[in-house]
Design a protein around this motif. Structure first.
Motif, PDB file in Angstrom:
ATOM      1  N   GLY A   3     -33.738  24.830  22.414  1.00  0.00           N
ATOM      2  CA  GLY A   3     -33.144  26.143  22.200  1.00  0.00           C
ATOM      3  C   GLY A   3     -32.975  26.927  23.478  1.00  0.00           C
ATOM      4  N   VAL A   4     -33.073  28.241  23.373  1.00  0.00           N
ATOM      5  CA  VAL A   4     -32.820  29.083  24.537  1.00  0.00           C
ATOM      6  C   VAL A   4     -33.842  28.853  25.650  1.00  0.00           C
ATOM      7  CG1 VAL A   4     -31.515  30.933  23.447  1.00  0.00           C
ATOM      8  CG2 VAL A   4     -34.012  30.971  23.345  1.00  0.00           C
ATOM      9  N   ARG A   5     -34.931  28.166  25.333  1.00  0.00           N
ATOM     10  CA  ARG A   5     -35.903  27.861  26.387  1.00  0.00           C
ATOM     11  C   ARG A   5     -35.820  26.405  26.809  1.00  0.00           C
ATOM     12  NH1 ARG A   5     -40.388  30.914  22.880  1.00  0.00           N
ATOM     13  NH2 ARG A   5     -39.482  32.987  22.987  1.00  0.00           N
ATOM     14  N   ALA A   6     -34.712  25.753  26.504  1.00  0.00           N
ATOM     15  CA  ALA A   6     -34.544  24.338  26.860  1.00  0.00           C
ATOM     16  C   ALA A   6     -34.523  24.183  28.380  1.00  0.00           C
ATOM     17  CB  ALA A   6     -33.250  23.802  26.254  1.00  0.00           C
ATOM     18  N   GLU A   7     -34.873  23.007  28.804  1.00  0.00           N
ATOM     19  CA  GLU A   7     -34.931  22.721  30.240  1.00  0.00           C
ATOM     20  C   GLU A   7     -33.556  22.919  30.875  1.00  0.00           C
ATOM     21  OE1 GLU A   7     -36.581  18.884  30.920  1.00  0.00           O
ATOM     22  OE2 GLU A   7     -36.230  18.997  33.087  1.00  0.00           O
ATOM     23  N   GLY A   8     -33.572  23.555  32.023  1.00  0.00           N
ATOM     24  CA  GLY A   8     -32.314  23.770  32.743  1.00  0.00           C
ATOM     25  C   GLY A   8     -31.668  25.106  32.464  1.00  0.00           C
ATOM     26  N   ARG A   9     -32.021  25.721  31.344  1.00  0.00           N
ATOM     27  CA  ARG A   9     -31.443  27.038  31.040  1.00  0.00           C
ATOM     28  C   ARG A   9     -32.248  28.123  31.774  1.00  0.00           C
ATOM     29  NH1 ARG A   9     -29.835  27.088  24.621  1.00  0.00           N
ATOM     30  NH2 ARG A   9     -29.440  24.861  24.375  1.00  0.00           N
ATOM     31  N   ALA A  10     -31.675  29.303  31.849  1.00  0.00           N
ATOM     32  CA  ALA A  10     -32.357  30.413  32.514  1.00  0.00           C
ATOM     33  C   ALA A  10     -33.712  30.632  31.858  1.00  0.00           C
ATOM     34  CB  ALA A  10     -31.510  31.673  32.405  1.00  0.00           C
ATOM     35  N   SER A  11     -34.750  30.684  32.656  1.00  0.00           N
ATOM     36  CA  SER A  11     -36.109  30.802  32.104  1.00  0.00           C
ATOM     37  C   SER A  11     -36.388  32.260  31.702  1.00  0.00           C
ATOM     38  CB  SER A  11     -37.148  30.320  33.122  1.00  0.00           C
ATOM     39  OG  SER A  11     -36.971  31.013  34.337  1.00  0.00           O
ATOM     40  N   ILE A  12     -36.107  32.532  30.444  1.00  0.00           N
ATOM     41  CA  ILE A  12     -36.322  33.879  29.873  1.00  0.00           C
ATOM     42  C   ILE A  12     -37.179  33.690  28.633  1.00  0.00           C
ATOM     43  CG2 ILE A  12     -35.181  35.877  28.827  1.00  0.00           C
ATOM     44  CD1 ILE A  12     -32.641  35.015  30.448  1.00  0.00           C
ATOM     45  N   LYS A  13     -38.293  34.378  28.564  1.00  0.00           N
ATOM     46  CA  LYS A  13     -39.224  34.106  27.462  1.00  0.00           C
ATOM     47  C   LYS A  13     -38.840  34.790  26.156  1.00  0.00           C
ATOM     48  CE  LYS A  13     -42.740  37.616  28.604  1.00  0.00           C
ATOM     49  NZ  LYS A  13     -42.010  38.323  29.667  1.00  0.00           N
ATOM     50  N   GLU A  14     -38.101  35.882  26.222  1.00  0.00           N
ATOM     51  CA  GLU A  14     -37.775  36.610  24.990  1.00  0.00           C
ATOM     52  C   GLU A  14     -36.824  35.799  24.100  1.00  0.00           C
ATOM     53  OE1 GLU A  14     -37.657  37.910  27.990  1.00  0.00           O
ATOM     54  OE2 GLU A  14     -38.602  39.886  28.043  1.00  0.00           O
ATOM     55  N   ARG A  15     -37.045  35.863  22.788  1.00  0.00           N
ATOM     56  CA  ARG A  15     -36.140  35.208  21.827  1.00  0.00           C
ATOM     57  C   ARG A  15     -34.767  35.848  21.867  1.00  0.00           C
ATOM     58  NH1 ARG A  15     -37.821  36.319  16.440  1.00  0.00           N
ATOM     59  NH2 ARG A  15     -36.231  34.856  15.725  1.00  0.00           N
ATOM     60  N   THR A  16     -34.753  37.136  22.073  1.00  0.00           N
ATOM     61  CA  THR A  16     -33.481  37.850  22.211  1.00  0.00           C
ATOM     62  C   THR A  16     -33.700  39.051  23.113  1.00  0.00           C
ATOM     63  OG1 THR A  16     -31.649  38.932  21.057  1.00  0.00           O
ATOM     64  CG2 THR A  16     -33.857  39.306  20.171  1.00  0.00           C
ATOM     65  N   LEU A  17     -32.643  39.446  23.765  1.00  0.00           N
ATOM     66  CA  LEU A  17     -32.706  40.651  24.617  1.00  0.00           C
ATOM     67  C   LEU A  17     -31.874  41.761  24.007  1.00  0.00           C
ATOM     68  CD1 LEU A  17     -32.443  38.751  27.989  1.00  0.00           C
ATOM     69  CD2 LEU A  17     -34.395  40.123  27.259  1.00  0.00           C
ATOM     70  N   ARG A  18     -31.485  41.572  22.773  1.00  0.00           N
ATOM     71  CA  ARG A  18     -30.704  42.614  22.100  1.00  0.00           C
ATOM     72  C   ARG A  18     -31.568  43.856  21.907  1.00  0.00           C
ATOM     73  NH1 ARG A  18     -26.791  40.432  17.338  1.00  0.00           N
ATOM     74  NH2 ARG A  18     -26.698  42.678  17.029  1.00  0.00           N
ATOM     75  N   VAL A  19     -30.963  45.014  22.108  1.00  0.00           N
ATOM     76  CA  VAL A  19     -31.714  46.262  21.990  1.00  0.00           C
ATOM     77  C   VAL A  19     -31.253  47.090  20.787  1.00  0.00           C
ATOM     78  CG1 VAL A  19     -32.288  46.421  24.435  1.00  0.00           C
ATOM     79  CG2 VAL A  19     -30.120  47.358  23.631  1.00  0.00           C
TER      80      VAL A  19
END
Lengths: 266, 253
Positions: A3-19
């Motif tokens: 998913g969004v934390r897959a290898e190679g993707r931008a290392s961002i821990k939040e599931r979403t950054l929507r506010v």
């Protein structure tokens, strides 16, 4: 981790950054649909207060009334099921609710709504879903969503029946012509159901969506154009027709229990 | 008259990275891309960002702004609150190259997997004739600028890296729909391959692709659902299947 934390993707821990309040729409959907399910289940098993003989009003949850336990005046289309099975009373609603339920369950719009709100797949756009695996609608049971057109056709039959119910409510108890609040309620319910059915994506496809040459089928093209315009409002019709069915049943129940009287305009 | 805005920009590469906060001036009428360029010019000269037309037509400046897939050149600064911190990240469905630039080659590989338009054999160049009403439906799909925001937001691959092998994504479903609806295309197996090779059945029509499309293409309603219905005609509707056998109309393949 996938998913969004897959290898190679931008290392961002939040599931979403929507506010924004992305959770509000799925929350409202859950509340409304759960409320409807609870009410519909209660009414389906209640097996009573669905028919007002004096005003010719029948609840959409119980029409067509096909069980031997139906009140005689409500048996407009004959009897196909016994009064009880294995000693348990058979509510007429249980015989028929699978069809409108199936139509809404397999509806493209409702699928979007409940996949998001109940299954959280995804809960909102760009909000990571909690599931480890995903196969979509390629396997059982979700592959059965492809049967939407059969429920659509069944839904049309129900629309005809509910329209007939509305038309025969243009009567006083003695059979003379008249119009009551109940007539308007049934008529509005039938109209909303027609709008919901005719704006359906499957209807659009059957009408002309499957064609490759509109120019060779001008009538179907015209039909497709009209349904396409309606289709734009399919989500609106989906919700208001759902409320329409519930409120129609509430009205018939109130009249049947004697809580209110069915006012006649003429 | 400009105002100071707070930006939180993700910086890094495929190994590691983190957010960096900056304060920068934003002037009336500016968009997020303008402000990022000002950051680049005044504070972070090595900030990587892909852009080109600044007019919402090239699809280069796709990124995620406050968690939503957007074109930076089409996101106006006056849509944010005065004291709001604006978070900017690269697309989160694709591998990052550096800072706000991602590797979107997945999409080009998928594009190659879809057979091109196949004209009738007896038509020479310039001889094709079609009526407007036969082609206007698929003209909507030609508006696609290949920004890949729909691909980025689609949870089938965004949340499940393993699905990238078997799922083409919404951008390519509109390509398949465009060709399948084309009055002169002769390739008759597009429905079957859409389902069996490009993963149409994995789409659960949650419409995020439509929500983020900067060209307002009704991807789900006008391409994906019609393709799903066409697949039902061929694979899941015994009456249609029988009819196709009897009348020799368009068959299973």
């Amino acid at each position: 981790m996938a998913g969004v934390r897959a290898e190679g993707r931008a290392s961002i821990k939040e599931r979403t950054l929507r506010v924004d309040r992305w959770w509000l729409q799925p929350a409202i959907t859950v509340f409304v649909l759960v409320s409807f399910i609870i009410y519909a289940t209660f009414r389906a098993f209640e097996n009573g207060y669905y028919f007002v003989e004096s005003s010719h009003l029948v609840s959409p949850f119980y029409s067509p009334c096909l069980s031997a336990s139906c009140e005689p005046g409500a048996q407009l289309f004959g009897v196909v099921a016994p009064q009880s099975i294995l000693g348990f009373g058979l509510s007429p609603a249980l015989l028929i609710l699978i069809f409108p339920l199936g139509f809404r369950l397999t509806c493209y719009y409702y699928r979007k709504s409940y996949y998001r709100s109940f299954w959280m797949s995804p809960p909102a756009c760009a909000v990571a879903e909690p599931h480890k695996k995903y196969t979509g609608e390629t396997r059982a049971p979700l592959i059965l969503q492809n049967g939407h057109r059969w429920f659509f056709l069944a839904g049309l039959v129900f629309n005809v029946i509910l329209t007939y119910d509305a038309l025969i409510s243009f009567k006083h108890e003695d059979g003379s012509f008249g119009m009551s609040v109940g007539t308007i309620v049934l008529l509005t319910n039938a109209t909303l159901l027609w709008l919901y059915s005719l704006s359906c994506h499957t209807c659009r496809h059957i009408m002309g969506g499957r064609l490759r040459h509109f120019s060779k089928h001008p009538v179907r093209y015209k039909g497709w154009t009209i349904v396409s315009k309606l289709n734009h409002y399919h989500p609106v019709f989906a919700w208001i027709s759902l409320f329409g069915v519930a409120l129609t049943d509430v009205y018939v129940r109130f009249v049947a229990t004697g809580a209110i009287s069915n006012y006649y305009f003429f | 008259m400009g105002r100071q805005v707070k930006l939180r920009i993700w910086r890094g590469n495929k190994e590691n990275g983190d957010f960096q906060n900056v304060n920068v001036e934003a002037n009336e009428g500016e968009v997020v891309l303008d402000v990022i360029h000002r950051v680049q010019a005044t504070q972070m000269p090595d900030l990587a960002v892909r852009w080109n037309c600044k007019a919402g037509k090239c699809g280069s400046c796709s990124m995620e702004i406050n968690g939503k897939p957007r074109l930076a050149c089409m996101t106006r600064m006056n849509t944010f609150e005065e004291d709001e911190t604006i978070t900017v990240t690269p697309l989160r469905a694709f591998p990052v190259i550096r800072d706000l630039v991602t590797d979107v080659s997945f999409n080009y590989k998928k594009a190659l997997e879809i057979p091109a338009y196949s004209p009738p054999a007896n038509l020479g160049p310039g001889e094709a004739r079609m009526e407007q009403i036969d082609v206007e439906r698929s003209q909507e799909f030609r508006k696609c600028i290949e920004c890949f925001l729909c691909q980025d937001t689609c949870h089938v691959i965004r949340d499940h890296e393993e699905n990238k092998k078997s799922f083409a994504g919404p951008r390519f479903f509109i390509r398949i729909a465009e060709l399948d609806m084309h009055p002169l295309d002769t390739l008759r197996n597009r429905k079957r391959t859409a389902q069996e090779e490009h993963g149409l059945g994995m789409c659960n029509i949650t419409k995020c692709c439509t929500e983020v499309c900067p060209e307002h293409i009704r991807i789900t309603d006008n391409a994906i659902i019609p393709m799903k219905e066409r697949v039902v005609d061929q694979k899941y509707d015994p009456i249609r299947w029988l009819g196709s056998k009897i009348s020799k109309r368009e068959g299973i393949s």
